[in-house]
Design an enzyme around this catalytic site. Sequence first.
Site, PDB file in Angstrom:
ATOM      1  N   SER A  62       0.806  -1.228   0.000  1.00  0.00           N
ATOM      2  CA  SER A  62       0.000   0.000   0.000  1.00  0.00           C
ATOM      3  C   SER A  62       0.836   1.274   0.000  1.00  0.00           C
ATOM      4  O   SER A  62       0.301   2.357  -0.219  1.00  0.00           O
ATOM      5  CB  SER A  62      -0.943   0.009   1.203  1.00  0.00           C
ATOM      6  OG  SER A  62      -0.182  -0.056   2.395  1.00  0.00           O
ATOM      7  N   HIS A 111       1.385   4.124   6.853  1.00  0.00           N
ATOM      8  CA  HIS A 111       0.785   5.008   5.849  1.00  0.00           C
ATOM      9  C   HIS A 111       1.236   6.444   6.067  1.00  0.00           C
ATOM     10  O   HIS A 111       1.827   6.782   7.097  1.00  0.00           O
ATOM     11  CB  HIS A 111      -0.752   4.920   5.908  1.00  0.00           C
ATOM     12  CG  HIS A 111      -1.281   3.680   5.234  1.00  0.00           C
ATOM     13  ND1 HIS A 111      -2.607   3.300   5.311  1.00  0.00           N
ATOM     14  CD2 HIS A 111      -0.687   2.748   4.443  1.00  0.00           C
ATOM     15  CE1 HIS A 111      -2.780   2.177   4.616  1.00  0.00           C
ATOM     16  NE2 HIS A 111      -1.634   1.839   4.091  1.00  0.00           N
ATOM     17  N   ASP A 166      -7.743   6.204   4.913  1.00  0.00           N
ATOM     18  CA  ASP A 166      -7.807   5.006   5.756  1.00  0.00           C
ATOM     19  C   ASP A 166      -9.050   4.928   6.629  1.00  0.00           C
ATOM     20  O   ASP A 166      -9.110   4.073   7.509  1.00  0.00           O
ATOM     21  CB  ASP A 166      -6.566   4.951   6.663  1.00  0.00           C
ATOM     22  CG  ASP A 166      -5.299   4.677   5.883  1.00  0.00           C
ATOM     23  OD1 ASP A 166      -4.208   4.831   6.470  1.00  0.00           O
ATOM     24  OD2 ASP A 166      -5.394   4.315   4.704  1.00  0.00           O
TER      25      ASP A 166
END
Lengths: 184, 177
Positions: A57, A96, A124
């Site tokens: 990701s 992230h 998210d």
Amino acid sequence: MDVILGYVDEFRHMKFRKIILQIVSLAIVVGSALSIWKSLQVVSFSESPVVVVLSGSMEPAYYRGDILFLTFLNKPFEVGDVIVYKIKDQDIPIVHRVLQIQQKSDDPLDQLILTKGDNNQVDDRALYPRKQMWLERSDIMGKIEGVLPYVGYITILLNDYPSLKFIMIGLMSLFVLTAKDPQS
Amino acid sequence: MVKESKKKIYRTENKFDTYMTKDAFCSFISDELISKDGLKENYKFQNFKVFFGLFMIANVIYSHYHFIPYPQDYYILIACIIFYYISTYIYQWFEKVKEGDIFILYDDKKANKTFGFGASQELYQRFVVLRIYNMPNKALLVERKIDSADYLDVKGYIVQPKMRSLINELLQEANKK
């Protein structure tokens, strides 16, 4: 196979006192690894100073199998920082990037953070627990300070194939226990 | 029917492996010393290493399982880490300096003394240096440099009679001093 059986046979014929000594030596080696982990915790101020990237990701910044080094200093986060957070009741940390920040109070550390993976289409919020729209400081494990590419793939393999983990530990223990220490 | 005890084999599988060769010699010498009348193995060094090692392990286990969540346990971690590094230094000092090349401590009941038998071998060298120390001050009594090839046969087995007479010679020399 004969070599391994040879080591097993050697271990079986060792004197009891020597076995205890070798087990203590092995435990000290394992303890050293744990102490290094604790030293990293102290130096980085993070509970988990090293994490492995488990998904794609964050590509192309970080790839699956990369090892990331974290710190968790007493400084506010900024948009663009890559952070590692853990959702309540879930063990797997998520790596992230900070997308948005809202100041909750006058305290600069009291922030509400929204994150998104570089390689994801949406933020998210779908990953956060129900009714949670923002991350708080208590959810965050740290900020990325360094990366070691590909080395973490061993960890991924050991997690995906647990039998490999036990075989590796078993073989390493056997070799260490029967090692011919030049001093002994 | 008498059960025959399995004879221990003193052999180096690879004559060029200094660790294996030295280990074979040390193993034979240790068993020879213990089998002699009036000599008994002294476990002082081994006991110290076991107990100190357990102490170190207990510290490491406590640093991980003290049930105080991070970051409230920050100063406990610092104390555990400092203790770990100091105790590792002490353990290494004991192994490298105090113990050194001694692989067996033995008590001579007749002389009422403790001796240490040491052996060292340079990496990839054939020569083994055997030493006997007077404990606890580790005063060197006897030193003898031998060619390991002289005491090993073609297949790597220790030539026991020759090795045995060397050990007796060294012990006699040590007892004279």
